[in-house]
Design a protein around this motif. Sequence first.
Motif, PDB file in Angstrom:
ATOM      1  N   ALA A  27       0.828  -1.207   0.000  1.00  0.00           N
ATOM      2  CA  ALA A  27       0.000   0.000   0.000  1.00  0.00           C
ATOM      3  C   ALA A  27       0.862   1.257   0.000  1.00  0.00           C
ATOM      4  CB  ALA A  27      -0.944   0.004   1.203  1.00  0.00           C
ATOM      5  N   LEU A  28       1.923   1.231   0.786  1.00  0.00           N
ATOM      6  CA  LEU A  28       2.845   2.364   0.838  1.00  0.00           C
ATOM      7  C   LEU A  28       3.576   2.525  -0.485  1.00  0.00           C
ATOM      8  CD1 LEU A  28       4.376   4.603   2.285  1.00  0.00           C
ATOM      9  CD2 LEU A  28       5.836   2.849   3.322  1.00  0.00           C
ATOM     10  N   GLU A  29       4.059   1.416  -1.037  1.00  0.00           N
ATOM     11  CA  GLU A  29       4.764   1.457  -2.317  1.00  0.00           C
ATOM     12  C   GLU A  29       3.858   1.986  -3.422  1.00  0.00           C
ATOM     13  OE1 GLU A  29       6.644  -1.942  -5.133  1.00  0.00           O
ATOM     14  OE2 GLU A  29       7.547  -1.723  -3.153  1.00  0.00           O
ATOM     15  N   GLU A  30       2.608   1.533  -3.430  1.00  0.00           N
ATOM     16  CA  GLU A  30       1.660   1.994  -4.441  1.00  0.00           C
ATOM     17  C   GLU A  30       1.419   3.498  -4.321  1.00  0.00           C
ATOM     18  OE1 GLU A  30      -0.861   2.126  -7.578  1.00  0.00           O
ATOM     19  OE2 GLU A  30       0.405   0.448  -6.954  1.00  0.00           O
ATOM     20  N   ALA A  31       1.315   4.000  -3.105  1.00  0.00           N
ATOM     21  CA  ALA A  31       1.097   5.432  -2.901  1.00  0.00           C
ATOM     22  C   ALA A  31       2.281   6.244  -3.424  1.00  0.00           C
ATOM     23  CB  ALA A  31       0.869   5.716  -1.422  1.00  0.00           C
ATOM     24  N   ILE A  32       3.492   5.752  -3.214  1.00  0.00           N
ATOM     25  CA  ILE A  32       4.684   6.456  -3.685  1.00  0.00           C
ATOM     26  C   ILE A  32       4.747   6.451  -5.210  1.00  0.00           C
ATOM     27  CG2 ILE A  32       7.209   6.435  -3.713  1.00  0.00           C
ATOM     28  CD1 ILE A  32       7.038   5.191  -0.855  1.00  0.00           C
ATOM     29  N   LEU A  33       4.494   5.295  -5.818  1.00  0.00           N
ATOM     30  CA  LEU A  33       4.520   5.207  -7.282  1.00  0.00           C
ATOM     31  C   LEU A  33       3.439   6.081  -7.901  1.00  0.00           C
ATOM     32  CD1 LEU A  33       5.228   1.410  -7.858  1.00  0.00           C
ATOM     33  CD2 LEU A  33       6.757   3.330  -8.362  1.00  0.00           C
ATOM     34  N   ARG A  34       2.260   6.089  -7.298  1.00  0.00           N
ATOM     35  CA  ARG A  34       1.181   6.929  -7.810  1.00  0.00           C
ATOM     36  C   ARG A  34       1.566   8.402  -7.733  1.00  0.00           C
ATOM     37  NH1 ARG A  34      -2.489   4.757  -5.108  1.00  0.00           N
ATOM     38  NH2 ARG A  34      -2.582   6.241  -3.365  1.00  0.00           N
ATOM     39  N   ALA A  35       2.218   8.792  -6.624  1.00  0.00           N
ATOM     40  CA  ALA A  35       2.668  10.175  -6.477  1.00  0.00           C
ATOM     41  C   ALA A  35       3.733  10.515  -7.523  1.00  0.00           C
ATOM     42  CB  ALA A  35       3.217  10.398  -5.073  1.00  0.00           C
ATOM     43  N   ALA A  36       4.644   9.571  -7.780  1.00  0.00           N
ATOM     44  CA  ALA A  36       5.680   9.804  -8.790  1.00  0.00           C
ATOM     45  C   ALA A  36       5.069   9.960 -10.176  1.00  0.00           C
ATOM     46  CB  ALA A  36       6.699   8.662  -8.778  1.00  0.00           C
ATOM     47  N   ILE A  37       4.081   9.144 -10.492  1.00  0.00           N
ATOM     48  CA  ILE A  37       3.401   9.241 -11.786  1.00  0.00           C
ATOM     49  C   ILE A  37       2.724  10.599 -11.928  1.00  0.00           C
ATOM     50  CG2 ILE A  37       1.432   8.359 -13.117  1.00  0.00           C
ATOM     51  CD1 ILE A  37       2.205   5.555 -12.021  1.00  0.00           C
ATOM     52  N   GLU A  38       2.074  11.054 -10.890  1.00  0.00           N
ATOM     53  CA  GLU A  38       1.394  12.352 -10.933  1.00  0.00           C
ATOM     54  C   GLU A  38       2.399  13.492 -11.085  1.00  0.00           C
ATOM     55  OE1 GLU A  38      -0.923  12.316  -7.388  1.00  0.00           O
ATOM     56  OE2 GLU A  38      -2.401  10.898  -8.177  1.00  0.00           O
ATOM     57  N   GLU A  39       3.544  13.362 -10.409  1.00  0.00           N
ATOM     58  CA  GLU A  39       4.584  14.384 -10.540  1.00  0.00           C
ATOM     59  C   GLU A  39       5.164  14.380 -11.963  1.00  0.00           C
ATOM     60  OE1 GLU A  39       6.343  16.660  -7.974  1.00  0.00           O
ATOM     61  OE2 GLU A  39       4.189  16.519  -7.643  1.00  0.00           O
ATOM     62  N   LEU A  40       5.409  13.201 -12.513  1.00  0.00           N
ATOM     63  CA  LEU A  40       5.906  13.124 -13.889  1.00  0.00           C
ATOM     64  C   LEU A  40       4.926  13.775 -14.855  1.00  0.00           C
ATOM     65  CD1 LEU A  40       7.331   9.477 -14.017  1.00  0.00           C
ATOM     66  CD2 LEU A  40       8.645  11.584 -14.363  1.00  0.00           C
ATOM     67  N   ASP A  41       3.653  13.536 -14.639  1.00  0.00           N
ATOM     68  CA  ASP A  41       2.621  14.076 -15.516  1.00  0.00           C
ATOM     69  C   ASP A  41       2.526  15.595 -15.389  1.00  0.00           C
ATOM     70  OD1 ASP A  41       0.351  13.746 -17.351  1.00  0.00           O
ATOM     71  OD2 ASP A  41      -0.875  14.361 -15.642  1.00  0.00           O
ATOM     72  N   GLU A  42       2.684  16.120 -14.189  1.00  0.00           N
ATOM     73  CA  GLU A  42       2.468  17.545 -13.954  1.00  0.00           C
ATOM     74  C   GLU A  42       3.710  18.399 -14.168  1.00  0.00           C
ATOM     75  OE1 GLU A  42       0.461  18.600 -10.379  1.00  0.00           O
ATOM     76  OE2 GLU A  42      -1.113  17.088 -10.630  1.00  0.00           O
ATOM     77  N   VAL A  43       4.871  17.931 -13.695  1.00  0.00           N
ATOM     78  CA  VAL A  43       6.062  18.780 -13.777  1.00  0.00           C
ATOM     79  C   VAL A  43       7.120  18.243 -14.727  1.00  0.00           C
ATOM     80  CG1 VAL A  43       5.652  19.524 -11.410  1.00  0.00           C
ATOM     81  CG2 VAL A  43       7.316  17.716 -11.823  1.00  0.00           C
ATOM     82  N   GLY A  44       7.002  16.975 -15.152  1.00  0.00           N
ATOM     83  CA  GLY A  44       7.991  16.382 -16.044  1.00  0.00           C
ATOM     84  C   GLY A  44       9.191  15.844 -15.290  1.00  0.00           C
ATOM     85  N   TYR A  45       9.941  14.980 -15.947  1.00  0.00           N
ATOM     86  CA  TYR A  45      11.077  14.338 -15.280  1.00  0.00           C
ATOM     87  C   TYR A  45      12.165  15.320 -14.846  1.00  0.00           C
ATOM     88  CZ  TYR A  45      15.084  11.363 -14.405  1.00  0.00           C
ATOM     89  OH  TYR A  45      16.176  10.768 -13.830  1.00  0.00           O
TER      90      TYR A  45
END
Length: 211
Positions: A27-45
């Motif tokens: 659950a913790l890992e999924e939350a981190i990956l989801r946050a990373a995906i959202e950051e990639l989508d919003e601010v870029g790598y």
Amino acid sequence: MTVEHDGGPGAASGEAPARATRRRGAALEEAILRAAIEELDEVGYPSLTMDGVAARAGTAKNVIYRRWPSRAALCVAAYRRMLPAAPEDIPDTGDLRSDALAMLRRGNDRMSSPMGKILRELLADIQSDPERVREFREQLVRGNTGPWLTILARAAARGEAGPAALTPRVATVAVDLLRNEYAINGVATVPEDILAEIVDQVFLPLVRAHT
């Protein structure tokens, strides 16, 4: 045995969340990956930071580093999670050239999309990290080889190709050249005439040479 957990939402800001909100394991890992995906989508790598991911996930940065040793490692894992779960339909027009062009157009659309931009930025950044490069290349090869071998196998059944052409090296040459157009020439998208050149001047002659 101690089960690793974070402090739940608010941990990154130093708040004291309720014990019931703590997340562990998957659950913790999924939350981190989801946050990373959202950051990639919003601010870029290039603009993504571990601090930003931690804040969005509501966890501490050191919790992320215990799972992924670097920003690149986290983003490679996040990118893999962004890929479609189900394979796309493989073109089956009854003609090898038409199938190959359809596959290249699909790859071109993907490479020129926001996800393609993330892929190119990641590949450029991880060249000094052999483990990440190997991990990413294995993912790309797995995703590209199967569909191209399928269209070659269908072509062989129709007499358009010989069994000797059914190799990963032959199968992926067209998409490798497509990727090079982005990596070397820095194009935003590859024109249709270049896709046709890749198929007509390289891919089909290579297939026929193995017939």
